[in-house]
Design an enzyme around this catalytic site. Structure first.
Site, PDB file in Angstrom:
ATOM      1  N   ASN A 166      17.095  70.297  36.351  1.00  0.00           N
ATOM      2  CA  ASN A 166      16.123  71.344  36.027  1.00  0.00           C
ATOM      3  C   ASN A 166      16.704  72.757  36.022  1.00  0.00           C
ATOM      4  O   ASN A 166      15.994  73.728  36.244  1.00  0.00           O
ATOM      5  CB  ASN A 166      14.894  71.216  36.937  1.00  0.00           C
ATOM      6  CG  ASN A 166      15.225  71.389  38.396  1.00  0.00           C
ATOM      7  OD1 ASN A 166      16.367  71.667  38.748  1.00  0.00           O
ATOM      8  ND2 ASN A 166      14.232  71.241  39.258  1.00  0.00           N
TER       9      ASN A 166
ATOM     10  N   HIS B 269      18.129  76.677  40.673  1.00  0.00           N
ATOM     11  CA  HIS B 269      17.596  76.633  42.031  1.00  0.00           C
ATOM     12  C   HIS B 269      17.175  78.043  42.417  1.00  0.00           C
ATOM     13  O   HIS B 269      17.847  79.008  42.042  1.00  0.00           O
ATOM     14  CB  HIS B 269      18.666  76.159  43.038  1.00  0.00           C
ATOM     15  CG  HIS B 269      18.276  76.452  44.461  1.00  0.00           C
ATOM     16  ND1 HIS B 269      17.480  75.601  45.191  1.00  0.00           N
ATOM     17  CD2 HIS B 269      18.516  77.533  45.260  1.00  0.00           C
ATOM     18  CE1 HIS B 269      17.274  76.140  46.395  1.00  0.00           C
ATOM     19  NE2 HIS B 269      17.890  77.304  46.459  1.00  0.00           N
TER      20      HIS B 269
ATOM     21  N   GLU C  61      20.446  80.673  52.737  1.00  0.00           N
ATOM     22  CA  GLU C  61      21.185  80.170  51.574  1.00  0.00           C
ATOM     23  C   GLU C  61      22.240  81.172  51.090  1.00  0.00           C
ATOM     24  O   GLU C  61      23.344  80.773  50.698  1.00  0.00           O
ATOM     25  CB  GLU C  61      20.195  79.826  50.454  1.00  0.00           C
ATOM     26  CG  GLU C  61      19.332  78.621  50.823  1.00  0.00           C
ATOM     27  CD  GLU C  61      18.230  78.322  49.820  1.00  0.00           C
ATOM     28  OE1 GLU C  61      17.514  77.331  50.026  1.00  0.00           O
ATOM     29  OE2 GLU C  61      18.085  79.065  48.827  1.00  0.00           O
TER      30      GLU C  61
ATOM     31  N   TYR D 143      21.389  71.060  50.755  1.00  0.00           N
ATOM     32  CA  TYR D 143      20.110  70.371  50.539  1.00  0.00           C
ATOM     33  C   TYR D 143      19.714  69.504  51.735  1.00  0.00           C
ATOM     34  O   TYR D 143      18.948  68.540  51.562  1.00  0.00           O
ATOM     35  CB  TYR D 143      20.196  69.523  49.270  1.00  0.00           C
ATOM     36  CG  TYR D 143      19.981  70.298  47.979  1.00  0.00           C
ATOM     37  CD1 TYR D 143      18.771  70.953  47.720  1.00  0.00           C
ATOM     38  CD2 TYR D 143      20.970  70.354  47.009  1.00  0.00           C
ATOM     39  CE1 TYR D 143      18.569  71.643  46.531  1.00  0.00           C
ATOM     40  CE2 TYR D 143      20.764  71.042  45.812  1.00  0.00           C
ATOM     41  CZ  TYR D 143      19.560  71.686  45.584  1.00  0.00           C
ATOM     42  OH  TYR D 143      19.340  72.371  44.403  1.00  0.00           O
TER      43      TYR D 143
ATOM     44  N   LYS E 272      22.455  75.505  37.516  1.00  0.00           N
ATOM     45  CA  LYS E 272      22.895  74.136  37.831  1.00  0.00           C
ATOM     46  C   LYS E 272      23.773  73.530  36.726  1.00  0.00           C
ATOM     47  O   LYS E 272      23.829  74.044  35.598  1.00  0.00           O
ATOM     48  CB  LYS E 272      21.656  73.262  38.080  1.00  0.00           C
ATOM     49  CG  LYS E 272      20.854  73.682  39.317  1.00  0.00           C
ATOM     50  CD  LYS E 272      19.708  72.697  39.575  1.00  0.00           C
ATOM     51  CE  LYS E 272      18.902  73.083  40.807  1.00  0.00           C
ATOM     52  NZ  LYS E 272      17.811  72.090  41.083  1.00  0.00           N
TER      53      LYS E 272
HETATM   54  P1  DAT Z   1      12.646  73.347  43.789  1.00  0.00           P
HETATM   55  O1  DAT Z   1      14.059  73.255  43.233  1.00  0.00           O
HETATM   56  O2  DAT Z   1      11.643  73.702  42.715  1.00  0.00           O
HETATM   57  O3  DAT Z   1      12.548  74.232  45.000  1.00  0.00           O
HETATM   58  P2  DAT Z   1      12.457  71.075  45.608  1.00  0.00           P
HETATM   59  O4  DAT Z   1      12.974  71.990  46.668  1.00  0.00           O
HETATM   60  O5  DAT Z   1      11.207  70.305  45.890  1.00  0.00           O
HETATM   61  O6  DAT Z   1      12.241  71.856  44.225  1.00  0.00           O
HETATM   62  O7  DAT Z   1      13.577  69.995  45.221  1.00  0.00           O
HETATM   63  C1  DAT Z   1      14.943  70.372  45.173  1.00  0.00           C
HETATM   64  C2  DAT Z   1      15.569  69.725  43.959  1.00  0.00           C
HETATM   65  O8  DAT Z   1      15.576  68.306  44.117  1.00  0.00           O
HETATM   66  C3  DAT Z   1      14.810  69.946  42.638  1.00  0.00           C
HETATM   67  O9  DAT Z   1      15.129  71.186  42.042  1.00  0.00           O
HETATM   68  C4  DAT Z   1      15.281  68.780  41.821  1.00  0.00           C
HETATM   69  C5  DAT Z   1      15.378  67.674  42.851  1.00  0.00           C
HETATM   70  N1  DAT Z   1      14.130  66.894  42.879  1.00  0.00           N
HETATM   71  C6  DAT Z   1      12.949  67.243  43.448  1.00  0.00           C
HETATM   72  N2  DAT Z   1      12.011  66.302  43.290  1.00  0.00           N
HETATM   73  C7  DAT Z   1      12.621  65.310  42.581  1.00  0.00           C
HETATM   74  C8  DAT Z   1      12.205  64.024  42.080  1.00  0.00           C
HETATM   75  N3  DAT Z   1      10.953  63.596  42.276  1.00  0.00           N
HETATM   76  N4  DAT Z   1      13.110  63.285  41.403  1.00  0.00           N
HETATM   77  C9  DAT Z   1      14.381  63.714  41.214  1.00  0.00           C
HETATM   78  N5  DAT Z   1      14.849  64.904  41.669  1.00  0.00           N
HETATM   79  C10 DAT Z   1      13.979  65.684  42.327  1.00  0.00           C
HETATM   80 MG    MG Z   2      13.342  74.006  46.904  1.00  0.00          MG
END
Ligand code: DAT
Ligand code: MG
Length: 140
Positions: free
Chosen positions: A114, A117, A128, A51, A11
């Site tokens: 973070n 992905h 994807e 997303y 990212k």
């Molecule tokens: P992951 O990337 O671990 O699969 P996810 O699919 O729940 O996590 O969420 C996709 C992305 O969205 C994640 O990498 C970062 C962002 N995200 C998730 N929860 C968030 C939050 N509470 N606040 C801000 N960004 C968030």
């Molecule tokens: Mg995810």
């Protein structure tokens, strides 16, 4: 478990800090092979489509803005049990909860920024990979 493929993104927070090589080393050390890789600047339409499952979440706008803020590295990773193995080496979504040695523990800055992905299932991985790569771009 047979050889599997998963989809990965390095990212903007990580490309900004020149961490592509260090993150790739974590993946390769875990036995994942990078069988496709390209650096792109994602468009808003691409990020929104990618997303789409999160479109109702309060952080969606922030997520799209972040993912389009700088280049990303799109990857296909291949290996034994690749989807789960990749999720394990990525670590928890929130770096504060990520295990020692994981990419997010080592490099991530916040739950939003973070660093990586990874697909969450074989079905997501297929969708994807197909969203960003043509079959001939993947060389296993
Ligand atoms: P992951 O990337 O671990 O699969 P996810 O699919 O729940 O996590 O969420 C996709 C992305 O969205 C994640 O990498 C970062 C962002 N995200 C998730 N929860 C968030 C939050 N509470 N606040 C801000 N960004 C968030
Ligand atoms: Mg995810």
């Amino acid at each position: 478990m047979a050889i599997q493929r998963t989809f990965s993104i390095i990212k903007p927070d990580a490309t900004n800090r020149n961490l592509t090589g260090k993150i790739n080393a974590v993946f390769e050390d875990a036995g994942l092979r990078i069988v496709a890789q390209k650096r792109v600047r994602m468009t808003a339409a691409q990020a929104e489509g990618f997303y789409a499952e999160h479109s109702e979440r309060p952080f969606f706008g922030e997520l799209v803005e972040f993912m389009t803020s700088a280049p990303v590295v799109l990857q296909v990773l291949q290996g034994e049990n690749a989807v789960l193995k990749h999720r394990e080496v990525m670590g928890a979504t929130n770096p504060a909860e990520a295990a020692e040695g994981t990419v997010r523990k080592l490099f991530a800055q916040s739950i939003g920024e973070n660093s990586v992905h990874g697909s969450d299932s074989a079905e997501s991985a297929a969708r994807e990979i197909n969203y960003f790569f043509r079959p001939e771009e993947i060389v296993g």
